[in-house]
Scaffold this motif. Structure first.
Motif, PDB file in Angstrom:
ATOM      1  N   THR A 180      47.404  31.506  34.220  1.00 40.78           N
ATOM      2  CA  THR A 180      47.367  31.571  35.680  1.00 40.78           C
ATOM      3  C   THR A 180      47.302  33.028  36.117  1.00 40.78           C
ATOM      4  O   THR A 180      48.045  33.872  35.604  1.00 40.78           O
ATOM      5  CB  THR A 180      48.607  30.893  36.293  1.00 40.78           C
ATOM      6  OG1 THR A 180      48.635  29.526  35.862  1.00 40.78           O
ATOM      7  CG2 THR A 180      48.564  30.942  37.806  1.00 40.78           C
ATOM      8  N   GLU A 191      43.764  29.059  37.945  1.00 40.94           N
ATOM      9  CA  GLU A 191      44.522  28.377  36.905  1.00 40.94           C
ATOM     10  C   GLU A 191      43.541  27.805  35.886  1.00 40.94           C
ATOM     11  O   GLU A 191      42.778  26.895  36.197  1.00 40.94           O
ATOM     12  CB  GLU A 191      45.343  27.250  37.510  1.00 40.94           C
ATOM     13  CG  GLU A 191      46.352  27.726  38.531  1.00 40.94           C
ATOM     14  CD  GLU A 191      46.963  26.581  39.300  1.00 40.94           C
ATOM     15  OE1 GLU A 191      47.931  25.964  38.775  1.00 40.94           O
ATOM     16  OE2 GLU A 191      46.473  26.297  40.402  1.00 40.94           O
ATOM     17  N   ARG A 201      44.321  32.103  43.581  1.00 43.60           N
ATOM     18  CA  ARG A 201      45.064  31.849  42.355  1.00 43.60           C
ATOM     19  C   ARG A 201      44.095  31.094  41.442  1.00 43.60           C
ATOM     20  O   ARG A 201      43.532  30.079  41.846  1.00 43.60           O
ATOM     21  CB  ARG A 201      46.311  31.003  42.606  1.00 43.60           C
ATOM     22  CG  ARG A 201      47.025  30.660  41.294  1.00 43.60           C
ATOM     23  CD  ARG A 201      48.309  29.881  41.447  1.00 43.60           C
ATOM     24  NE  ARG A 201      48.155  28.765  42.347  1.00 43.60           N
ATOM     25  CZ  ARG A 201      49.019  28.461  43.320  1.00 43.60           C
ATOM     26  NH1 ARG A 201      50.078  29.198  43.521  1.00 43.60           N
ATOM     27  NH2 ARG A 201      48.815  27.419  44.090  1.00 43.60           N
ATOM     28  N   GLU A 239      47.527  27.069  29.123  1.00 42.41           N
ATOM     29  CA  GLU A 239      47.559  27.458  30.533  1.00 42.41           C
ATOM     30  C   GLU A 239      47.527  28.974  30.695  1.00 42.41           C
ATOM     31  O   GLU A 239      48.249  29.693  30.012  1.00 42.41           O
ATOM     32  CB  GLU A 239      48.821  26.926  31.191  1.00 42.41           C
ATOM     33  CG  GLU A 239      48.869  25.421  31.272  1.00 42.41           C
ATOM     34  CD  GLU A 239      50.181  24.916  31.830  1.00 42.41           C
ATOM     35  OE1 GLU A 239      50.290  24.835  33.060  1.00 42.41           O
ATOM     36  OE2 GLU A 239      51.077  24.621  31.011  1.00 42.41           O
ATOM     37  N   GLU A 246      47.347  35.367  39.633  1.00 39.21           N
ATOM     38  CA  GLU A 246      47.662  35.396  41.065  1.00 39.21           C
ATOM     39  C   GLU A 246      46.995  36.596  41.729  1.00 39.21           C
ATOM     40  O   GLU A 246      46.663  37.573  41.073  1.00 39.21           O
ATOM     41  CB  GLU A 246      49.181  35.497  41.262  1.00 39.21           C
ATOM     42  CG  GLU A 246      49.982  34.392  40.622  1.00 39.21           C
ATOM     43  CD  GLU A 246      50.016  33.111  41.448  1.00 39.21           C
ATOM     44  OE1 GLU A 246      49.614  33.138  42.622  1.00 39.21           O
ATOM     45  OE2 GLU A 246      50.456  32.093  40.896  1.00 39.21           O
TER      46      GLU A 246
END
Length: 125
Positions: A95, A77, A75, A93, A97
């Motif tokens: 992110t 970030e 992951r 932000e 996955e």
């Protein structure tokens, strides 16, 4: 009496593996990433991670945290963290996955705009 070297703590090995997936010293040189911090597996933290500070880039982020997930993927970030009145404020932000190790460098470049590979110079053929 011979002494064997002390075993490396798991946090060092896991963080080192994450850094090597990114390209190791070449990655650090090309991107200017610094202030690396890591956490290994513990009862309270089952997922090891590596965090680093980044220099100014197109995404306006200044920090990256990469976590090794149980699926053997990562992951990533990306975020901007600043202190306001001694309290952290997080913005920008992004992110991602289920990132495979082979895709870490390409994703980093697409977000930040920084190349992670050193140019190779070939003289004569």
């Amino acid at each position: 009496m011979s002494t064997s070297p002390a075993p490396k703590p798991a946090v060092v090995e896991e963080a080192y593996t994450i850094l090597m997936q990114l390209g190791g010293k070449e990655f650090l040189t090309m991107t200017g990433a610094d202030k690396l911090m890591a956490a290994g597996r513990t009862e309270s933290n089952p997922y090891p991670w590596l965090r680093m500070d980044l220099r100014e880039n197109q995404a306006q982020i200044n920090r990256l945290k990469i976590t090794l997930m149980p699926t053997d993927t990562y992951r990533m970030e990306f975020y901007r963290q600043v202190l306001v009145d001694w309290s952290p404020v997080i913005s920008h932000e992004q992110t991602f996955e289920r990132v495979y190790g082979d895709d870490l460098r390409e994703l980093f470049t697409s977000v930040t705009g920084y190349e992670t590979y050193m140019p190779r110079i070939i003289i004569g053929e």
